[in-house]
Design a protein around this motif. Structure first.
Motif, mmCIF file in Angstrom:
data_model
loop_
_atom_site.group_PDB
_atom_site.id
_atom_site.type_symbol
_atom_site.label_atom_id
_atom_site.label_comp_id
_atom_site.label_asym_id
_atom_site.label_seq_id
_atom_site.Cartn_x
_atom_site.Cartn_y
_atom_site.Cartn_z
ATOM 1 N N ALA A 1 0.810 -1.219 0.000
ATOM 2 C CA ALA A 1 0.000 0.000 0.000
ATOM 3 C C ALA A 1 0.842 1.266 0.000
ATOM 4 N N GLU A 2 2.169 1.153 0.134
ATOM 5 C CA GLU A 2 3.004 2.345 0.217
ATOM 6 C C GLU A 2 4.298 2.143 -0.563
ATOM 7 N N THR A 3 4.988 3.273 -0.784
ATOM 8 C CA THR A 3 6.273 3.233 -1.470
ATOM 9 C C THR A 3 7.340 2.699 -0.529
ATOM 10 N N TRP A 4 8.140 1.739 -1.019
ATOM 11 C CA TRP A 4 9.219 1.182 -0.210
ATOM 12 C C TRP A 4 10.561 1.648 -0.772
ATOM 13 N N SER B 1 9.236 -4.598 4.081
ATOM 14 C CA SER B 1 8.672 -4.474 2.736
ATOM 15 C C SER B 1 7.887 -5.732 2.377
ATOM 16 N N GLU C 1 -0.725 14.463 -4.011
ATOM 17 C CA GLU C 1 0.008 13.283 -3.604
ATOM 18 C C GLU C 1 1.471 13.610 -3.315
ATOM 19 N N GLN D 1 7.297 2.151 -5.823
ATOM 20 C CA GLN D 1 5.916 2.501 -5.557
ATOM 21 C C GLN D 1 5.022 1.272 -5.708
#
Length: 611
Positions: A170-173, A231, A575, A197
């Protein structure tokens, strides 16, 4: 190819979105040739062999090395596109993906044939073979893979390095790609941020950018590692050098990898680098100045790149030697002691107050270079034998302006300010008032345009919007709406800071579109004085509140802190953490009267500019 580590040939089944499969296929279709790196699982905190018995995170795999990925490097396939060669990795704590070897490009058919052979060998090892025999086979197979990977056509400047990956988190790592020289006697490091992303990601890095820092004709180490833990499983496609037969764009396009920043400071060793000989053994008369080093130092100084020193030496003797050779004034914030050079460089970074990734270090000793490369990986490390090529290195190719030649003098003046502050019995605000700080605000014109371009390219920490203006863009502003641009210059009783800041107001709306300022004047109430002036300007244009546009970057967290300290409140919009910092217009900025303010907001005519 993956390193042969376990006796398994299982394929992990995937069900990827159609758009991700299309993107992986697009990469495969754009290739003319590729390298075959041999990837293995490694540990960022490895302390072999003691870690096998002392580390609580050690988890043995079949060959007894540490299991840094949950199920190793898993071959994976989507049933709807079995032709795509994919790999799935679930990173454990401290896990990193690593390859070692000389990169070489092979035709696609040959690369595919070798990969099929590799999978066949995995299947053979998964059979009923005694463990001792399997261990020997694994070692021989991996050695043969690396040897075969080094055969082929050398990577050229028009080739690229491609890293493509997918995850459904669900999020950028944040990940980091590092490529470093493998030879112990050489140095070189290229790094690029790889923020993955949600969905499909593709980094495309020109090989010429990497080759400017790392010798790609010899062995290299390539690492892909997460910046933080936790992650989701990552599905990797191509992670290798490649030659393209057509265009291949980064995905997402806005997140294309950037090369490292320009160098702002070079830290020099003394013995057998600046001079030939060992000072404490040979004495001042016994060492011989290195003419090549001196020439490089003078040219760096002309370009506005600061020179400093980190040397293990007798402090008084070293400074006497520098005075003897007439070089003492060329160095700023020198650190000469018997302590670790990593600590010395950290102190220089803190005193200069610029990003550590804008530093370079030159030393003749592999041990010292290794210490900096290991403990301060952001610093570019060079051997003394490489100093002759520095001036042609892309990271030392910086804009040269009239301000550049004064930069060392400005930092040396800052040394005097720091010393005066430490000796002063006054409180900080009283000390600032005693300094007689004066801020002058002018319009953008031909006399300061080149400096504003340079400042735009150099400023990272105090750059509110992250924007970097080209000279053409600044010329357009100067010609079309000069009333929206403000150039800040500063001086005090110790000396002249020069032009230190730039502000641009939005066209058609009374708000700050961009603002960047040198860290040299931060926390000296210069920002308070300018924003007090700007409050009146915005009110005159019909603003109801003070609005500043902000866009986070990897390095401008100090901008957000400055705005918060000035009493602004963040309102997110869109964003990526973008938004507005807002504040009442009728609220005065505390401490703005510490700085004397001068304004000259007339627009210079061409004749005035020439004069």
């Amino acid at each position: 190819m993956k390193e042969t580590a376990d006796r398994t040939s299982a394929i992990f089944p995937l069900a990827l979105p159609a758009e991700a499969l299309e993107a992986f296929a697009e990469t495969q279709g754009a290739l003319a040739a590729r390298s075959l790196s041999v990837w293995g699982e490694h540990c960022t905190e490895c302390a072999f062999p003691a870690c096998y018995s002392a580390c609580s995170f050690y988890a043995p795999r079949e060959d007894h090395h540490c299991r840094r990925f949950e199920r190793g490097i898993e071959r994976a396939a989507d049933l709807s596109r079995p032709d795509l060669r994919l790999t799935r990795i679930q990173f454990r704590r401290w896990g990193k993906l690593e390859s070692q070897g000389t990169p070489a490009l092979k035709p696609l058919k040959q690369a595919a044939r070798l990969e099929r052979l590799d999978r066949t060998l995995d299947g053979v090892l998964s059979g009923p073979i005694p463990a001792a025999v399997a261990d020997k086979l694994r070692w021989r197979i991996n050695s043969a893979k690396r040897a075969e990977g080094a055969r082929g056509e050398a990577v050229g400047p028009e080739d690229v390095f491609v890293l493509e990956a997918f995850h459904d988190g669900a999020e950028t790592w944040p990940f980091t790609l590092s490529i470093m020289t493998g030879r112990k006697e050489a140095s070189g490091l290229f790094q690029a941020a790889a923020p993955l992303q949600p969905g499909y990601n593709r980094l495309v890095i020109p090989a010429r950018d990497i080759a400017a820092l790392v010798d790609l004709t010899g062995p290299v180490t390539i690492q892909v590692e997460p910046v933080r833990e936790g992650s989701p499983p990552i599905v990797f496609g191509l992670v290798d050098f490649a030659r393209l037969s057509g265009a291949l764009a980064p995905r997402p396009a806005a997140k294309a990898a950037k090369g490292p920043p320009k160098i702002k400071c070079v830290v020099w060793d003394l013995d057998n680098t600046l001079w030939r000989g060992v000072l404490v053994e040979d004495g001042i008369e016994g060492v011989v100045l290195n003419a090549e080093a001196v020439a490089v130092i003078h040219e760096l100084d002309r370009r506005g790149i600061i020179n400093s020193i980190a040397s293990k030496n007798d402090t008084d003797l070293a400074f006497r030697a520098l005075e003897h050779f007439g070089l003492r004034d060329l160095f700023v914030f020198p650190k000469i002691s018997w302590g670790p050079k990593s600590e010395a460089i950290r102190n220089i970074v803190a005193e200069m107050d610029v990003g550590i990734d804008t530093f370079a270090f030159i030393d003749d000793q592999p041990f010292e270079r290794g210490e900096i490369a290991e403990l301060l990986p952001e610093v570019a490390v060079f051997a003394d034998t490489e100093m002759g090529s520095l001036l042609d290195h892309p990271r030392f190719d910086v804009p040269v302006t009239a301000e550049s030649g004064k930069r060392r003098e400005m930092y040396q003046t800052e040394e005097k300010r720091v010393a005066a502050r430490e000796d002063s019995a006054l409180d900080y605000v009283s000390f600032l008032k005693s300094c007689g700080i004066a801020l002058t605000v002018r319009r953008l014109d031909p006399r300061n345009l080149a400096r504003m371009y340079e400042l735009s390219q150099r400023t990272n920490q105090l750059n509110f919007s992250g924007l970097r203006y080209s000279q053409a863009e600044l010329e357009a502003v100067m010609a079309e709406h000069p009333e929206d641009a403000f150039v800040l210059s500063c001086e005090d009783k110790f000396g002249d800071y020069g032009a230190i800041g730039f502000c641009m107001l939005s066209e058609g709306r009374p708000q700050v579109e961009s603002f960047f300022m040198s860290c040299r004047v931060q926390r000296k109430r210069v920002e308070n004085a300018f924003f007090q002036l700007l409050s009146g300007e915005l009110a005159a244009r019909g603003a109801k509140r003070f609005e500043v546009r902000y866009k986070p970057t990897a390095k401008n967290g100090a901008s957000a802190q400055m705005l918060t300290d000035l009493g602004f409140v963040f309102e997110p919009s869109g964003e990526g953490g973008e938004g507005l910092y807002v504040r009442p217009l009728d609220q005065a900025f505390e401490g703005h009267d510490v700085v004397r303010l001068h304004t000259d907001l007339t627009v210079a005519s061409p004749a005035q500019a020439v004069a």
